[in-house]
Design an enzyme around this catalytic site. Structure first.
Site, mmCIF file in Angstrom:
data_model
loop_
_atom_site.group_PDB
_atom_site.id
_atom_site.type_symbol
_atom_site.label_atom_id
_atom_site.label_comp_id
_atom_site.label_asym_id
_atom_site.label_seq_id
_atom_site.Cartn_x
_atom_site.Cartn_y
_atom_site.Cartn_z
ATOM 1 N N LYS A 22 0.834 -1.216 0.000
ATOM 2 C CA LYS A 22 0.000 0.000 0.000
ATOM 3 C C LYS A 22 0.868 1.265 0.000
ATOM 4 C CE LYS A 22 -1.870 1.731 3.985
ATOM 5 N NZ LYS A 22 -1.615 3.146 4.264
ATOM 6 N N ASN A 23 1.849 1.304 0.890
ATOM 7 C CA ASN A 23 2.597 2.551 1.060
ATOM 8 C C ASN A 23 3.632 2.781 -0.037
ATOM 9 O OD1 ASN A 23 0.997 3.096 3.181
ATOM 10 N ND2 ASN A 23 2.491 2.557 4.769
ATOM 11 N N ARG A 92 -4.903 10.329 3.736
ATOM 12 C CA ARG A 92 -3.748 11.146 4.041
ATOM 13 C C ARG A 92 -2.837 11.290 2.819
ATOM 14 N NH1 ARG A 92 -0.661 14.378 7.495
ATOM 15 N NH2 ARG A 92 1.513 13.840 7.254
ATOM 16 N N CYS A 116 -6.232 7.977 8.703
ATOM 17 C CA CYS A 116 -6.556 7.294 9.958
ATOM 18 C C CYS A 116 -6.507 8.265 11.124
ATOM 19 C CB CYS A 116 -5.537 6.189 10.216
ATOM 20 S SG CYS A 116 -5.973 4.624 9.468
ATOM 21 N N ARG A 121 -1.568 14.901 12.398
ATOM 22 C CA ARG A 121 -0.619 14.567 11.336
ATOM 23 C C ARG A 121 -0.368 15.822 10.519
ATOM 24 N NH1 ARG A 121 -2.265 8.728 9.018
ATOM 25 N NH2 ARG A 121 -0.191 8.798 8.114
ATOM 26 N N PRO A 122 0.498 16.702 11.067
ATOM 27 C CA PRO A 122 0.737 17.966 10.376
ATOM 28 C C PRO A 122 1.463 17.755 9.050
ATOM 29 C CG PRO A 122 2.137 17.787 12.335
ATOM 30 C CD PRO A 122 1.288 16.560 12.294
ATOM 31 N N ILE A 123 1.476 18.781 8.234
ATOM 32 C CA ILE A 123 2.155 18.667 6.933
ATOM 33 C C ILE A 123 3.246 19.727 6.789
ATOM 34 C CG2 ILE A 123 0.247 17.541 5.713
ATOM 35 C CD1 ILE A 123 -0.456 20.326 4.566
ATOM 36 N N ASP A 124 3.704 20.239 7.964
ATOM 37 C CA ASP A 124 4.710 21.306 7.921
ATOM 38 C C ASP A 124 5.977 20.883 7.163
ATOM 39 O OD1 ASP A 124 4.811 19.540 10.183
ATOM 40 O OD2 ASP A 124 6.458 20.740 10.987
ATOM 41 N N LEU A 125 6.382 19.613 7.309
ATOM 42 C CA LEU A 125 7.626 19.171 6.654
ATOM 43 C C LEU A 125 7.445 19.104 5.131
ATOM 44 C CD1 LEU A 125 8.598 16.411 9.244
ATOM 45 C CD2 LEU A 125 9.689 18.646 8.947
ATOM 46 N N ASP A 305 3.678 0.803 11.940
ATOM 47 C CA ASP A 305 2.539 0.120 11.325
ATOM 48 C C ASP A 305 2.405 -1.333 11.792
ATOM 49 O OD1 ASP A 305 2.080 2.456 9.995
ATOM 50 O OD2 ASP A 305 2.960 1.800 8.104
ATOM 51 N N ARG A 397 -8.922 -0.465 3.975
ATOM 52 C CA ARG A 397 -8.107 0.629 3.441
ATOM 53 C C ARG A 397 -6.730 0.125 3.018
ATOM 54 N NH1 ARG A 397 -7.692 5.810 6.937
ATOM 55 N NH2 ARG A 397 -6.209 6.007 5.255
HETATM 56 N N1 EPU Z 1 4.985 14.703 10.652
HETATM 57 C C1 EPU Z 1 5.047 16.022 10.960
HETATM 58 N N2 EPU Z 1 5.032 16.927 9.930
HETATM 59 C C2 EPU Z 1 4.945 16.545 8.638
HETATM 60 C C3 EPU Z 1 4.896 15.182 8.326
HETATM 61 C C4 EPU Z 1 4.910 14.265 9.355
HETATM 62 O O1 EPU Z 1 5.117 16.399 12.118
HETATM 63 O O2 EPU Z 1 4.927 17.415 7.751
HETATM 64 C C5 EPU Z 1 4.953 13.723 11.751
HETATM 65 C C6 EPU Z 1 3.640 12.935 11.723
HETATM 66 O O3 EPU Z 1 2.636 13.645 12.386
HETATM 67 C C7 EPU Z 1 4.017 11.654 12.400
HETATM 68 C C8 EPU Z 1 5.466 11.466 11.984
HETATM 69 O O4 EPU Z 1 5.935 12.732 11.529
HETATM 70 O O5 EPU Z 1 3.921 11.824 13.782
HETATM 71 C C9 EPU Z 1 5.663 10.435 10.878
HETATM 72 O O6 EPU Z 1 4.995 10.837 9.725
HETATM 73 P P1 EPU Z 1 5.473 10.482 8.242
HETATM 74 O O7 EPU Z 1 5.368 11.720 7.432
HETATM 75 O O8 EPU Z 1 6.791 9.787 8.276
HETATM 76 O O9 EPU Z 1 4.351 9.457 7.822
HETATM 77 P P2 EPU Z 1 3.343 9.554 6.615
HETATM 78 O O10 EPU Z 1 4.081 9.834 5.359
HETATM 79 O O11 EPU Z 1 2.187 10.391 6.955
HETATM 80 C C10 EPU Z 1 3.635 7.014 6.054
HETATM 81 C C11 EPU Z 1 2.719 5.841 5.898
HETATM 82 C C12 EPU Z 1 2.115 5.490 7.245
HETATM 83 C C13 EPU Z 1 3.273 5.138 8.187
HETATM 84 C C14 EPU Z 1 4.255 6.310 8.269
HETATM 85 C C15 EPU Z 1 5.484 6.007 9.107
HETATM 86 C C16 EPU Z 1 1.881 6.102 3.662
HETATM 87 C C17 EPU Z 1 0.714 6.315 2.783
HETATM 88 N N3 EPU Z 1 1.651 6.169 4.963
HETATM 89 O O12 EPU Z 1 2.830 8.058 6.570
HETATM 90 O O13 EPU Z 1 1.301 4.338 7.035
HETATM 91 O O14 EPU Z 1 2.765 4.866 9.466
HETATM 92 O O15 EPU Z 1 4.695 6.663 6.941
HETATM 93 O O16 EPU Z 1 6.155 4.905 8.617
HETATM 94 O O17 EPU Z 1 2.977 5.838 3.200
HETATM 95 C C18 EPU Z 1 -0.336 2.769 7.601
HETATM 96 O O18 EPU Z 1 -0.001 2.161 6.575
HETATM 97 O O19 EPU Z 1 -1.109 2.289 8.464
HETATM 98 C C19 EPU Z 1 0.200 4.113 7.813
HETATM 99 C C20 EPU Z 1 -0.313 4.959 8.695
#
Ligand code: EPU
Length: 439
Positions: A22-23, A92, A116, A121-125, A305, A397
């Protein structure tokens, strides 16, 4: 709203082939709007998040079809840069479209993404990474307007290795003249898969899998056929299902390296694990043992995960297990339902202390998020008696027909369909639902 009925106590036994990850598939589908011509993604799982992503691509003007385990994306008529609010809120990973839309059309509008309910889950990065490439960003009432008129290659520094932000910058930079370097990049196997996909399209990216990724912009990309990596989290979930039932399993196409953090913990629990030429086998012991403290971390640390499924497994392991969720702030909501099955779990903030009990018993359960839902199915497979797990849609999902996969391995799992009002009836477990054949 659908659910699963699980009758515990049947040993998982047999072989399974893992679905595409999925990811990996979600960012690859997003990136499929970058090339000219048609792209075919093989082994595309039939999961709700992929359907939602396909829906967004279609709304943007790309023709995206998911059928017979393949996704076909033709970006020829991509014309819209505004992502539909309703669909974006569902997943997301809609945020992953920001990079490729900007890369191709130099402007994009997105709504704050959904997904989920596992904490803020901010998007600042993501936004920081894109700003470093010259994108001008304005936020207005939950809507983010991006102007990429002055985009250029550059240096991006992440103070946390976010998976999605790393992928977004890779996709935004692949068509930008010059060299973009991403420092402290996420190192998950899915990042490497995205690099491989973009390179098959004609991109020039290297370093994925390490902390520094170097993207040399190219003028254009062309469509191709690609097969994503197998899903390590589905693999880990099936290993947990085998271990919870005292069974044994062969994962035919699993990549042992990707599952190492999980299999090392499972060895501590007494499981036998064997690497095969192109797969992995596990045999559970008579009685599982508690594991040493488990801290979730970015790759190559223990994957968040898989935290819920391991927590479910530890409920009947001899001794005390400690689990600390470091990646997401609210990812222990499965604990409440596991307690209803007789588990002894104490939670303090992001830390759970699990004291193993002799056995869990069946109960009426409700998935709260994707992996937590899968963990409840794992627990129910090992429990005495019958359980129902409501909100199968959350599990759907990320798992392609989980009930079919598990039934094929000897488990007793059925999909149930039933109305909202009927589900409110707390008294009967199975009665309100009508069963649908697992096959
Ligand atoms: N974060 C920030 N700011 C940002 C982005 C992330 O603070 O701009 C924080 C998040 O809030 C979180 C942490 O950083 O606390 C990790 O977030 P990351 O960006 O690494 O995760 P993601 O890209 O949102 C992907 C997977 C998730 C998986 C995470 C960590 C996809 C579609 N989703 O999410 O998958 O848990 O990486 O490995 O690739 C799942 O499959 O159940 C799932 C949630």
């Amino acid at each position: 709203m659908e659910g699963f009925r699980v009758t515990g106590g049947e040993k998982i036994q047999g072989q399974a082939r893992l679905q595409g990850a999925k990811n990996a598939v979600l960012p690859i589908l997003a990136a499929a709007l970058l090339p000219e011509g048609e792209t075919v993604i093989r082994d595309c799982p039939d999961i709700r998040d992929a359907q939602a992503m396909a829906g967004i691509l279609n709304t943007l003007g790309c023709a995206c079809r998911l059928e017979n385990g393949q996704a076909r994306v033709d970006s020829g008529r991509l014309c819209r840069w505004e992502m539909p609010e309703e669909l974006s809120k569902q997943i997301r990973s809609s945020i992953f479209l920001l990079g490729p839309i900007l890369g191709k059309l130099r402007r994009a509008t997105v709504t704050f993404p959904g997904g989920c309910d596992i904490g803020l889950r901010p998007i600042d990065l993501h936004l920081k990474g894109l700003r470093a490439l010259g994108v001008r960003i304005r936020e207005d009432g939950g809507v983010i307007h991006c102007d990429g008129g002055s985009m250029r290659a550059g240096n991006v520094y992440f103070d946390y290795p976010s998976v999605g932000a790393t992928e977004n910058v890779m996709m935004a930079a692949v068509l930008l003249p010059g060299i973009t370097t991403i420092h402290n990049a996420a190192r998950e196997p899915e990042i490497e898969d995205l690099q491989n996909f973009l390179n098959v399209l004609g991109g020039r990216i290297r370093g994925a899998g390490t902390k520094v990724i170097r993207v040399e912009g190219v003028q254009s990309l062309r469509g191709a056929v690609y097969t994503p990596i197998p899903d390590r989290i589905v693999g880990g979930t099936l290993l947990c299902a085998a271990a919870a039932t005292g069974g044994e399993i062969e994962l035919l196409n699993a990549r042992p390296r990707d599952l190492k953090p999980v299999t090392e913990k499972m060895k501590e629990m007494g499981c036998g694990v064997w690497e095969m030429e192109d797969g992995l086998a596990l045999k559970a012991p008579e009685k599982l043992r508690a594991f040493s403290p488990l801290h979730t971390r970015p790759h190559p640390g223990f994957p968040t995960d898989m935290q819920a499924q391991m927590l479910a497994l530890s409920c009947t392991a001899e001794g005390e297990s400690v689990i600390v969720e470091n990646v997401f702030e609210n990812r222990l909501s499965h604990v409440e339902d596991l307690r209803r099955m007789g588990a002894d779990i104490q939670v303090c903030g992001r830390r759970a202390l699990v004291r193993g009990v002799a056995a869990l018993h069946g109960a009426r359960l409700r998935a709260r998020d994707l992996r937590g839902g899968a963990a409840l199915v794992v627990a129910a497979l090992g429990a005495r008696g019958e359980s129902t797990v409501e909100r199968a849609d959350l599990i759907d999902r990320g798992y392609d027909h989980l009930e079919t996969v598990l039934s094929g391995l000897g488990a007793r799992v059925e999909r149930l369909t039933g109305g909202e009002d009927e589900r409110k009836n707390e008294s009967g477990i199975a009665a309100p639902f009508s069963a649908r054949s697992a096959g």
